[in-house]
Scaffold this motif. Structure first.
Motif, PDB file in Angstrom:
ATOM      1  N   VAL A  71     -25.934 -59.088  -4.827  1.00 39.18           N
ATOM      2  CA  VAL A  71     -24.611 -59.475  -4.326  1.00 39.18           C
ATOM      3  C   VAL A  71     -23.544 -58.562  -4.918  1.00 39.18           C
ATOM      4  N   GLN A  72     -23.655 -58.286  -6.218  1.00 39.67           N
ATOM      5  CA  GLN A  72     -22.689 -57.389  -6.844  1.00 39.67           C
ATOM      6  C   GLN A  72     -22.753 -56.001  -6.225  1.00 39.67           C
ATOM      7  N   ASP A  73     -23.964 -55.540  -5.906  1.00 37.62           N
ATOM      8  CA  ASP A  73     -24.109 -54.231  -5.266  1.00 37.62           C
ATOM      9  C   ASP A  73     -23.500 -54.223  -3.865  1.00 37.62           C
ATOM     10  N   MET A  74     -23.659 -55.316  -3.138  1.00 39.66           N
ATOM     11  CA  MET A  74     -23.061 -55.393  -1.807  1.00 39.66           C
ATOM     12  C   MET A  74     -21.537 -55.359  -1.902  1.00 39.66           C
ATOM     13  N   VAL A  75     -20.986 -56.026  -2.892  1.00 37.04           N
ATOM     14  CA  VAL A  75     -19.535 -56.000  -3.095  1.00 37.04           C
ATOM     15  C   VAL A  75     -19.084 -54.579  -3.429  1.00 37.04           C
ATOM     16  N   SER A  76     -19.853 -53.903  -4.287  1.00 39.75           N
ATOM     17  CA  SER A  76     -19.509 -52.520  -4.642  1.00 39.75           C
ATOM     18  C   SER A  76     -19.567 -51.618  -3.423  1.00 39.75           C
ATOM     19  N   SER A  77     -20.565 -51.815  -2.562  1.00 40.14           N
ATOM     20  CA  SER A  77     -20.673 -51.012  -1.342  1.00 40.14           C
ATOM     21  C   SER A  77     -19.488 -51.261  -0.424  1.00 40.14           C
ATOM     22  N   ALA A  78     -19.089 -52.529  -0.316  1.00 45.80           N
ATOM     23  CA  ALA A  78     -17.947 -52.847   0.534  1.00 45.80           C
ATOM     24  C   ALA A  78     -16.670 -52.202  -0.006  1.00 45.80           C
ATOM     25  N   LYS A  79     -16.493 -52.248  -1.327  1.00 41.58           N
ATOM     26  CA  LYS A  79     -15.325 -51.607  -1.934  1.00 41.58           C
ATOM     27  C   LYS A  79     -15.336 -50.110  -1.657  1.00 41.58           C
ATOM     28  N   GLU A  80     -16.510 -49.512  -1.780  1.00 41.74           N
ATOM     29  CA  GLU A  80     -16.633 -48.071  -1.556  1.00 41.74           C
ATOM     30  C   GLU A  80     -16.295 -47.719  -0.111  1.00 41.74           C
ATOM     31  N   LYS A  81     -16.748 -48.519   0.839  1.00 37.74           N
ATOM     32  CA  LYS A  81     -16.441 -48.262   2.246  1.00 37.74           C
ATOM     33  C   LYS A  81     -14.942 -48.376   2.508  1.00 37.74           C
ATOM     34  N   LYS A  84     -12.559 -47.841   0.290  1.00 39.70           N
ATOM     35  CA  LYS A  84     -11.932 -46.675  -0.330  1.00 39.70           C
ATOM     36  C   LYS A  84     -12.152 -45.420   0.518  1.00 39.70           C
ATOM     37  N   GLU A  85     -13.355 -45.279   1.091  1.00 41.83           N
ATOM     38  CA  GLU A  85     -13.621 -44.126   1.957  1.00 41.83           C
ATOM     39  C   GLU A  85     -12.747 -44.163   3.199  1.00 41.83           C
ATOM     40  N   GLY A  86     -12.608 -45.343   3.788  1.00 41.64           N
ATOM     41  CA  GLY A  86     -11.753 -45.478   4.961  1.00 41.64           C
ATOM     42  C   GLY A  86     -10.305 -45.175   4.645  1.00 41.64           C
ATOM     43  N   SER A  87      -9.867 -45.632   3.495  1.00 36.69           N
ATOM     44  CA  SER A  87      -8.499 -45.350   3.066  1.00 36.69           C
ATOM     45  C   SER A  87      -8.310 -43.851   2.844  1.00 36.69           C
ATOM     46  N   ALA A  88      -9.303 -43.209   2.231  1.00 38.46           N
ATOM     47  CA  ALA A  88      -9.225 -41.760   2.001  1.00 38.46           C
ATOM     48  C   ALA A  88      -9.193 -41.003   3.322  1.00 38.46           C
ATOM     49  N   LYS A  89      -9.984 -41.480   4.275  1.00 35.46           N
ATOM     50  CA  LYS A  89     -10.009 -40.825   5.594  1.00 35.46           C
ATOM     51  C   LYS A  89      -8.651 -40.966   6.281  1.00 35.46           C
ATOM     52  N   GLU A 149     -11.313 -37.842  -2.623  1.00 33.88           N
ATOM     53  CA  GLU A 149     -11.176 -39.297  -2.721  1.00 33.88           C
ATOM     54  C   GLU A 149     -12.479 -39.990  -2.311  1.00 33.88           C
ATOM     55  N   LYS A 150     -13.132 -39.490  -1.273  1.00 35.56           N
ATOM     56  CA  LYS A 150     -14.405 -40.064  -0.851  1.00 35.56           C
ATOM     57  C   LYS A 150     -15.475 -39.883  -1.923  1.00 35.56           C
ATOM     58  N   ALA A 151     -15.500 -38.707  -2.517  1.00 36.69           N
ATOM     59  CA  ALA A 151     -16.476 -38.446  -3.580  1.00 36.69           C
ATOM     60  C   ALA A 151     -16.214 -39.344  -4.783  1.00 36.69           C
ATOM     61  N   GLN A 152     -14.956 -39.564  -5.109  1.00 36.54           N
ATOM     62  CA  GLN A 152     -14.608 -40.437  -6.222  1.00 36.54           C
ATOM     63  C   GLN A 152     -15.019 -41.877  -5.921  1.00 36.54           C
ATOM     64  N   ALA A 153     -14.838 -42.315  -4.678  1.00 37.59           N
ATOM     65  CA  ALA A 153     -15.244 -43.664  -4.293  1.00 37.59           C
ATOM     66  C   ALA A 153     -16.753 -43.832  -4.450  1.00 37.59           C
ATOM     67  N   LYS A 154     -17.512 -42.820  -4.044  1.00 38.13           N
ATOM     68  CA  LYS A 154     -18.969 -42.886  -4.179  1.00 38.13           C
ATOM     69  C   LYS A 154     -19.376 -42.893  -5.654  1.00 38.13           C
ATOM     70  N   ALA A 155     -18.708 -42.098  -6.474  1.00 42.71           N
ATOM     71  CA  ALA A 155     -19.011 -42.069  -7.909  1.00 42.71           C
ATOM     72  C   ALA A 155     -18.686 -43.419  -8.553  1.00 42.71           C
ATOM     73  N   ASP A 156     -17.585 -44.031  -8.140  1.00 49.66           N
ATOM     74  CA  ASP A 156     -17.226 -45.345  -8.669  1.00 49.66           C
ATOM     75  C   ASP A 156     -18.281 -46.381  -8.301  1.00 49.66           C
TER      76      ASP A 156
END
Length: 112
Positions: free
Chosen positions: A8-18, A20-25, A51-58
């Motif tokens: 569940v925590q990983d799914m939340v992290s994935s959602a946050k990353e998506k 952040k990627e959308g915001s960067a785009k 920004e996308k790379a930073q989101a993935k690293a986070d």
């Protein structure tokens, strides 16, 4: 239970990353649209890419933290074994010293 929590925590992290990627785009698109020169457009693209790379690293960092947190809950619950295959070393401190009476049983102790 722990693995479900980590998932569940990983799914939340994935959602946050998506997000952040959308915001960067979106920032990249608006930066390109408002840029006056080719250099500014290229810079906006590079910023969006960073920004996308930073989101993935986070996201990867958060996942590693989830694994570490889950592992701390599991470690230290077992009794450590001594020697190979759990056997005590010959002549080691795991055996009582000779003549101390430690580790000896009386006949009445055997059948209790």
């Amino acid at each position: 239970m722990q693995t479900a929590k980590v998932k569940v925590q990983d799914m939340v992290s994935s959602a946050k990353e998506k997000v952040k990627e959308g915001s960067a785009k979106a920032h990249g698109k608006t930066g390109e649209a408002t840029a006056a020169t080719h250099g500014e457009k290229e810079m906006a693209k590079q910023e969006a890419k960073a920004e996308k790379a930073q989101a993935k690293a986070d996201e990867h960092q958060e996942r590693a933290e989830h694994r570490a947190n889950a592992a701390t809950g599991r470690h230290g619950t077992r009794v450590p074994l001594t020697g190979a295959h759990g056997h005590a070393p010959v002549g080691g401190a795991a055996y009582p010293a000779a003549g101390t009476g430690a580790g000896t049983y009386t006949a009445s102790d055997k059948y209790i």
